[in-house]
Design a protein around this motif. Structure first.
Motif, short mmCIF file in Angstrom:
data_model
loop_
_atom_site.label_atom_id
_atom_site.label_comp_id
_atom_site.label_asym_id
_atom_site.label_seq_id
_atom_site.Cartn_x
_atom_site.Cartn_y
_atom_site.Cartn_z
N LEU A 130 0.75 -1.07 0.08
CA LEU A 130 0.12 -0.14 -0.03
C LEU A 130 0.81 1.16 0.02
N SER A 131 1.73 1.31 0.74
CA SER A 131 2.94 2.52 0.84
C SER A 131 3.72 2.68 -0.40
N VAL A 132 3.83 1.45 -1.14
CA VAL A 132 4.62 1.60 -2.64
C VAL A 132 3.79 2.07 -3.49
N GLN A 133 2.45 1.79 -3.39
CA GLN A 133 1.50 2.14 -4.24
C GLN A 133 1.18 3.76 -4.21
N ALA A 134 1.19 4.11 -2.99
CA ALA A 134 0.95 5.56 -2.72
C ALA A 134 1.90 6.34 -3.14
N MET A 135 3.21 5.99 -2.92
CA MET A 135 4.44 6.64 -3.21
C MET A 135 4.68 6.73 -4.74
N LYS A 136 4.38 5.67 -5.46
CA LYS A 136 4.29 5.51 -7.08
C LYS A 136 3.29 6.76 -7.48
N ALA A 137 2.29 6.72 -6.80
CA ALA A 137 1.20 7.88 -7.22
C ALA A 137 1.53 9.08 -6.99
N GLY A 138 2.56 9.38 -6.37
CA GLY A 138 3.18 10.63 -5.91
C GLY A 138 3.14 11.36 -4.45
N ALA A 139 2.65 10.37 -3.87
CA ALA A 139 2.60 10.64 -2.16
C ALA A 139 4.29 10.87 -1.63
N LEU A 140 4.39 12.14 -0.63
CA LEU A 140 5.41 12.40 -0.21
C LEU A 140 6.01 11.51 0.78
N ASP A 141 5.19 10.87 1.68
CA ASP A 141 5.54 10.05 2.60
C ASP A 141 4.42 9.09 3.15
N PHE A 142 4.69 7.97 3.75
CA PHE A 142 3.63 7.22 4.30
C PHE A 142 4.18 6.93 5.94
N LEU A 143 3.30 7.31 6.74
CA LEU A 143 3.54 7.33 7.85
C LEU A 143 2.58 6.20 8.71
N GLU A 144 3.06 5.45 9.53
CA GLU A 144 2.28 4.42 10.27
C GLU A 144 1.73 5.02 11.59
N LYS A 145 0.56 4.88 11.76
CA LYS A 145 0.00 5.16 13.18
C LYS A 145 0.47 4.18 14.50
N PRO A 146 0.76 4.82 15.57
CA PRO A 146 0.57 6.05 15.88
C PRO A 146 1.83 6.83 15.28
N VAL A 147 1.55 8.05 14.82
CA VAL A 147 2.44 8.80 14.18
C VAL A 147 3.17 9.40 15.26
N ARG A 148 4.65 9.32 14.94
CA ARG A 148 5.52 10.00 15.73
C ARG A 148 5.60 11.59 15.27
N ASN A 149 5.53 12.38 16.16
CA ASN A 149 5.52 13.89 16.07
C ASN A 149 6.49 14.34 15.15
N GLU A 150 7.85 13.92 15.62
CA GLU A 150 9.11 14.25 14.94
C GLU A 150 9.01 13.92 13.39
N ASP A 151 8.46 12.82 13.28
CA ASP A 151 8.47 12.18 11.82
C ASP A 151 7.36 13.06 11.00
N LEU A 152 6.32 13.15 11.59
CA LEU A 152 5.18 13.95 11.05
C LEU A 152 5.85 15.44 10.77
N LEU A 153 6.46 16.13 11.46
CA LEU A 153 7.09 17.27 11.41
C LEU A 153 8.17 17.36 10.37
N ALA A 154 8.87 16.38 10.34
CA ALA A 154 10.02 16.22 9.29
C ALA A 154 9.24 16.17 7.71
N SER A 155 8.33 15.40 7.76
CA SER A 155 7.82 15.12 6.59
C SER A 155 6.93 16.44 5.97
N LEU A 156 6.64 17.38 6.87
CA LEU A 156 5.81 18.54 6.54
C LEU A 156 6.88 19.65 6.18
N GLU A 157 7.86 19.69 6.90
CA GLU A 157 9.32 20.35 6.25
C GLU A 157 9.52 20.19 4.82
N THR A 158 9.65 18.97 4.50
CA THR A 158 10.04 18.38 3.19
C THR A 158 8.96 19.02 2.15
N ALA A 159 7.82 18.64 2.88
CA ALA A 159 6.64 18.98 1.70
C ALA A 159 6.40 20.33 1.29
#
Length: 207
Positions: free
Chosen positions: A90-119
């Motif tokens: 599922l994550s590979v499918q999302a990334m191939k379709a252009g998703a920036l990241d695929f984070l698993e719940k419960p999402v770590r705050n630092e991972d989410l913030l890092a992805s947002l900065e990149t986005a």
């Protein structure tokens, strides 16, 4: 300022949506909490500058289907998936379709913030590229038909003598055209000219 950075947070679990929304607001982001895919589709358009945080399991549409719909509508908002499933396919499918990241719940705050900065950095880079495209296309429109023809051969890698022979002109004439092209395009090197020409589809040599 992060307050001008807009996030659409889409999760059909109100508790999760509210928890993540409060955290992101505390981090300084402008967050819009939505609970359905239809709500996002009603809120965004192709001019939208925002990052979408998207749960895969939505009641009215899957996250993958929603991402595909955004792509079909030409909405280029960076998408960050969050999911309770660690499904690699599922994550590979999302990334191939252009998703920036695929984070698993419960999402770590630092991972989410890092992805947002990149986005947001990627979105800003895209905005700058689009601005440069407009500049390049405007400058290219100022070229004469002959200058544009000469430029297509120059950026294709031909030397002045080769262009002259190909077009039946003197080398001196090509040199004059090349000087005028650089002046009008605002370039001072072949590398700069190639970059500007790449942003103008009409300035590329047709195969």
């Amino acid at each position: 300022m992060k307050q001008s950075e807009k996030i659409y947070l889409v999760d059909d679990d109100p508790a999760v949506c509210n928890s993540l929304g409060l955290f992101l607001e505390s981090a300084g982001y402008n967050v819009f909490q939505l609970n359905a895919a239809s709500e996002l589709l009603a809120a965004v358009d192709e001019q939208q500058r925002a990052v979408v945080i998207l749960d895969h399991y939505l009641g009215d549409m899957s996250g993958i289907e929603l991402q595909a719909e955004l792509n079909d509508r030409g909405i280029a908002c960076p998408v960050i998936f969050i999911s309770g499933s660690g499904d690699i396919a599922l994550s590979v499918q999302a990334m191939k379709a252009g998703a920036l990241d695929f984070l698993e719940k419960p999402v770590r705050n630092e991972d989410l913030l890092a992805s947002l900065e990149t986005a947001f950095a990627r979105m800003n880079d895209l905005s700058e590229t689009n601005d440069l495209k407009e500049v390049a296309q405007e400058r290219c429109s100022n070229l004469s038909e002959r200058e544009r023809e000469v430029m297509t051969y120059i950026v294709a890698g031909m030397h002045n003598a080769e262009v002259a022979e190909h077009l039946g002109l003197s080398v001196r004439t090509i040199e004059v055209h090349r000087s005028n092209i650089n002046r009008k395009m605002g370039t001072s090197s072949l590398a700069e000219l190639v970059h500007m020409a790449d942003l103008c589809p009409d300035c590329k040599l047709k195969n």
